[in-house]
Structure formats: C-alpha cells, structure tokens
Design an enzyme around this catalytic site. Structure first.
Site, PDB file in Angstrom:
ATOM      1  N   HIS A 241       0.834  -1.217   0.000  1.00 25.71           N
ATOM      2  CA  HIS A 241       0.000   0.000   0.000  1.00 25.71           C
ATOM      3  C   HIS A 241       0.866   1.264   0.000  1.00 25.71           C
ATOM      4  CE1 HIS A 241      -3.793  -2.261   1.603  1.00 25.71           C
ATOM      5  NE2 HIS A 241      -3.542  -2.484   0.328  1.00 25.71           N
ATOM      6  N   ASP A 269      -9.392  -0.511 -11.412  1.00 31.29           N
ATOM      7  CA  ASP A 269      -8.269  -0.867 -10.535  1.00 31.29           C
ATOM      8  C   ASP A 269      -7.254  -1.645 -11.384  1.00 31.29           C
ATOM      9  OD1 ASP A 269      -6.655  -1.649  -8.447  1.00 31.29           O
ATOM     10  OD2 ASP A 269      -8.143  -2.937  -7.482  1.00 31.29           O
ATOM     11  N   HIS A 348      -0.822 -11.581  -0.766  1.00 28.36           N
ATOM     12  CA  HIS A 348      -2.227 -11.174  -0.875  1.00 28.36           C
ATOM     13  C   HIS A 348      -3.016 -12.146  -1.731  1.00 28.36           C
ATOM     14  CE1 HIS A 348      -1.480  -9.479  -4.926  1.00 28.36           C
ATOM     15  NE2 HIS A 348      -0.393  -8.917  -4.433  1.00 28.36           N
ATOM     16  N   HIS A 352     -10.424  -9.378  -6.022  1.00 29.35           N
ATOM     17  CA  HIS A 352     -11.563  -8.975  -5.195  1.00 29.35           C
ATOM     18  C   HIS A 352     -12.677  -8.523  -6.132  1.00 29.35           C
ATOM     19  CE1 HIS A 352     -10.158  -4.865  -6.094  1.00 29.35           C
ATOM     20  NE2 HIS A 352      -8.947  -5.297  -5.803  1.00 29.35           N
ATOM     21  N   HIS A 359     -12.786  -2.381  -3.398  1.00 25.96           N
ATOM     22  CA  HIS A 359     -12.962  -3.741  -2.857  1.00 25.96           C
ATOM     23  C   HIS A 359     -14.465  -3.852  -2.623  1.00 25.96           C
ATOM     24  CE1 HIS A 359      -8.546  -4.279  -1.382  1.00 25.96           C
ATOM     25  NE2 HIS A 359      -8.639  -3.909  -2.635  1.00 25.96           N
ATOM     26  N   GLU A 382      -4.974 -10.184  -9.956  1.00 27.24           N
ATOM     27  CA  GLU A 382      -3.794  -9.378  -9.679  1.00 27.24           C
ATOM     28  C   GLU A 382      -2.691 -10.109  -8.911  1.00 27.24           C
ATOM     29  OE1 GLU A 382      -4.486  -6.320  -6.655  1.00 27.24           O
ATOM     30  OE2 GLU A 382      -6.624  -6.771  -6.751  1.00 27.24           O
ATOM     31  N   ARG A 404       3.558  -6.587  -9.930  1.00 29.12           N
ATOM     32  CA  ARG A 404       2.151  -7.009  -9.893  1.00 29.12           C
ATOM     33  C   ARG A 404       1.541  -6.628 -11.234  1.00 29.12           C
ATOM     34  NH1 ARG A 404       0.873  -4.973  -5.506  1.00 29.12           N
ATOM     35  NH2 ARG A 404      -0.118  -2.982  -5.962  1.00 29.12           N
TER      36      ARG A 404
HETATM   37  N1  GLY Z   1      -5.531  -1.036  -5.458  1.00 32.81           N
HETATM   38  C1  GLY Z   1      -5.945  -1.903  -4.459  1.00 32.81           C
HETATM   39  C2  GLY Z   1      -6.037  -3.273  -4.938  1.00 32.81           C
HETATM   40  O1  GLY Z   1      -5.494  -3.594  -5.977  1.00 32.81           O
HETATM   41  O2  GLY Z   1      -6.676  -4.088  -4.361  1.00 32.81           O
HETATM   42 MN    MN Z   2      -5.041  -2.345  -7.547  1.00 36.53          MN
HETATM   43 MN    MN Z   3      -7.192  -4.628  -6.796  1.00 33.15          MN
END
Ligand code: GLY
Ligand code: MN
Ligand code: MN
Length: 436
Positions: A241, A269, A348, A352, A359, A382, A404
């Site tokens: 983050h 996103d 992670h 989502h 989210h 992701e 990522r």
């Molecule tokens: N940008 C936040 C996520 O990828 O979940």
């Molecule tokens: Mn993201």
């Molecule tokens: Mn995301």
C-alpha cells in the site's frame, strides 16, 4: 451514467425482497470537516448512491414496500438554500429529488425524525445498515424502546432490525448492462492513464511525476482516483500500500503503478509494472514472465461456474512453478504449495470484487463454500511477486524487485471480458510503446 429508471428498478427489487411489513432506512454519508471551513472531498455512501443516484450529504432514503402496488420511495434531503448555493453551487432540494432522481416523494431533512417515527408504526421488520452512523442508530433504537411501552395500546412496534447488506450487497454483486457500460469506460480511462505514465516515464523524473500524469488523465475525463494511486519504483513496489509516491525514478529499476479512476461512482483498478528506462533487465524479465503467466492463466480460469478460490489457486500454482524454475523457491512442488512457501513472496489474494467500491461488496463464500462465479460479476485478477532488498534467502539478482499485474474482468457466459486491456502488459509491447 446510470439512468433514473435503473435506480427505480433497484429500489423496487429491494422492496420486493424486503417484503410485506418491512421498512428500509438508509442514510447518506456525512460531510467530514478537515479543518475550520475546509471539508474533506465528499464521497457518497455506495449503498445510498446505488439506490438513489444522489450525491448530496444530509439525506435519508426510506422505502415502504407495502405502499401501493410497487411500494413507495421517500427521500429526506436538504431544502434549497440560495445563500448556501452562492458558496457551494446548486442543491438538489425536495423538488429536484422527485423531478431529477425520480423518488416518489421528498421532504426536508428537518421533518425526518417526526415522519420516520410515524412510518415505523405497524412495520414488522426494519432493514437498516446498523453500525455505519452511530448517532442515528442510537436514535432509532431509542424510538423502538419508547414504542415498546406504548405499542400494545395503539400500534404494533417493529420486532427486528435486519442488516440491509444481506439483500443489497447481493444485488450490487451482479452488474447490469448500464453498470458494465460505465465500468468499461472507467477501464478505458484508467488504462489511458497507465499508457500516459508509461509514455512519459524516464529516469530524470520522480514517482510524483507519474502520479500527476495519472490524475491529469482522470480529471480531463471527468473522473477522480478511485483510491490513492500506488506509484512505487524499485523496492517501493514491494510495499503493497505504498502511497508516498515521492522518490526519484532510478535508471534500471522497475516502476509499479496500481491506480484506477472512479467514474459515476464506479471504480477501476489496474496495475502495470514496467522498466523506468524502457528496457527490462534479464532478471526483471524472468520474474515478470512468471507473474504474467500466472495472471493470464488466472484470467483464463474466470468462467461461469468456476469457484472463486480456484482463481487464486491457479495463480498460486503458476507463481510457485515459476519461482521453483528460477531457484527462488526450492524443494518439492506439492510441498511448496501445501506449506505455502510462495507466501514468502506473495502475501495477498489474487483479486476482489469490483464495483462502486474498489474492494466491492458481495460474499466470497456461500454456505461455507467458495462461491461459484456467475455472469455479471466483476473481479480483479492481480497476482504479484515481491522480493525485499534485504532478502538473503534468494540470489542477489532477484532482490529489490516487486511486480504485480492487475486487470478488471467481467464474468460472462463465455470468454471473460477484460475491461482494462487498452494498456499493454506483454514485455515486448511495453518496450515498443516506451521507445516511441
Ligand atoms: N488497489 C488496491 C487493490 O489492488 O486491491
Ligand atoms: Mn489495484
Ligand atoms: Mn485490486
């Protein structure tokens, strides 16, 4: 833009699910003071926005399924105030709530307590998002306690308060044609911003320059960031983050940009990772290839009927295979997956739900099982690999690299639809774009 009759359809559907004897109560978000006369930018509560299209604070929606054949929608809101409009611009007002938003009736917010107390008489169930506005919750519970004393004599007091989220968030999980068309456009604009950053990127600049490129592109298209952009170069890409976005871009480093705009309330996103100088180094290529393969395989798995957890498992297997091949992980494949060795470099989940919230709402499990994907759901895919600069478990060449790759994907009856594919992710395509 979502049309007025779609909001009305959503309210009708919610009322039909809430059923006879129910009342639905939902408050708008509150304005937050930053200091003296300065407020934080106002963002409407997503549930409230979903049901009203109203972008003002100080409002409350009340739905009455028992009134008339289709139920009735009331809005309590601020009345227009010429003085206030001189400072802050036009207000909706009660007339606007009916004429522009299509509510059945609207009343000034000052009348809300009085009218609501009466509307609660003889309702059996209250649907409300308890816990979001503590002050209002207290008032509501106070009225119910008060009613209990009087109720037996003259009316029936509501018996239960049910979390509105159970019904509403299930609705929000499935995107309509109108919502998908807004989300497609949000995806195109956000991809355009990533393209713009890739094209502007060079070693003399800083992460802040790249952040500014993104916001520039959003704003000229009438959008805002859906969340604070993550613009991390070199090892900053390993901070999931990271939002400081203030370091110089070093020749030879990768730059990870995770950013998306919000359009008419809907988020996108997208993450891309690319070389600051326009050319991937050998080790960067090797690691990038692993993440890209995992991402492509996970996207290909996004199919009607496939379970949510399967998408993550596909990515984990591909990441583990790739890291074993490169010697970043060692040992037996099954053990590496079972024991979660990959978690040293991938902490992670693979995605989502995406919608009005980045989210987004919606259950990931149903009856204790991972949920099956269905057409109309939108999710991110992701995967990533993050190797800290001081990680002595791996060869030096891998250290300080974070990668990522994230796309926004719609579940359809057939091939998944990718909303964010206007920006390249194949290494050769990225290098070609950056050479131009
Ligand atoms: N940008 C936040 C996520 O990828 O979940
Ligand atoms: Mn993201
Ligand atoms: Mn995301």
């Amino acid at each position: 833009m979502i049309k007025t009759d779609e909001f009305a359809r959503r309210r009708r559907l919610l009322m039909s699910m809430a059923g006879e004897g129910a009342i639905v109560i939902l408050r708008a978000a509150r304005e937050l003071v930053r200091n003296s006369d300065v407020l934080f930018p106002f963002r409407q509560d997503s549930d409230f926005l979903y049901l009203t299209g109203c972008h003002e604070p100080d409002a409350m929606l009340v739905l009455l399924p028992d009134e008339g054949p289709d139920g009735k929608s009331l809005l309590f809101c601020r009345e227009r105030d010429r003085q206030k409009e001189m400072w802050d611009g036009p207000m909706l007002g009660t007339d606007g709530a009916v004429e522009q938003l299509g509510l059945d009736e609207a009343f000034p917010m000052e009348e809300a307590d009085l009218r609501l107390r009466e509307l609660l008489h003889d309702r059996i169930r209250i649907y409300h998002d308890l816990g979001r506005d503590a002050e209002f919750d207290q008032r509501l519970i106070g009225w119910l306690n008060e009613f209990r004393g009087k109720a037996r004599r003259s009316f029936h007091a509501p018996e239960e308060i049910i979390d509105l989220g159970h019904l509403l968030h299930e609705m929000r999980l499935f995107k309509s044609r109108g919502e998908l068309s807004v989300m497609r456009r949000a995806g195109r604009i956000s991809a355009g911003a990533q393209l713009r950053a890739m094209q502007a990127c060079r070693p003399e600049l800083t992460e802040a320059h790249m952040h500014a490129e993104l916001v520039h592109e959003y704003m000229i298209h009438g959008c805002e960031p859906a969340y604070p952009p993550i613009v991390g170069s070199g090892e900053n890409a390993c901070v999931l983050h990271y939002t400081a976005n203030n370091q110089p871009l070093a020749d030879g480093d990768l730059l990870l940009i995770d950013a998306g705009c919000e359009l008419h309330g809907y988020a996108s996103d997208i993450t891309r990772t690319f070389p600051v100088n326009g050319r991937f180094s050998g080790p960067q290529r090797d690691l990038y290839e692993v993440v890209l393969t995992a991402q492509e395989q996970a996207i290909a798995a996004v199919r009607d009927g496939v379970q949510w957890d399967d998408i993550h498992d596909v990515a984990v297997e591909a990441l583990t295979d790739g890291m074993l091949d490169l010697g970043i992980l060692t040992g037996d494949r099954e053990a590496a997956i079972e024991e979660g060795l990959y978690e040293n470099y991938y902490v992670h989940k693979t995605g989502h739900w995406l919608g009005l919230d980045t989210h987004d709402v919606g259950d990931y499990q149903v009856d204790g099982h991972s949920r099956a994907l269905e057409p109309g759901m939108v999710l991110t895919v992701e995967p990533g690999i993050y190797i800290r600069g001081n990680d002595e478990r791996v060869d030096e060449r891998w250290r300080g690299i974070g990668i990522r790759i994230e796309d926004d994907v719609v579940v359809t009856r057939d091939e998944p639809e990718i909303l964010s594919d206007r920006v390249p992710k194949a290494m050769d395509d990225i290098e070609a774009l950056m050479r131009q």
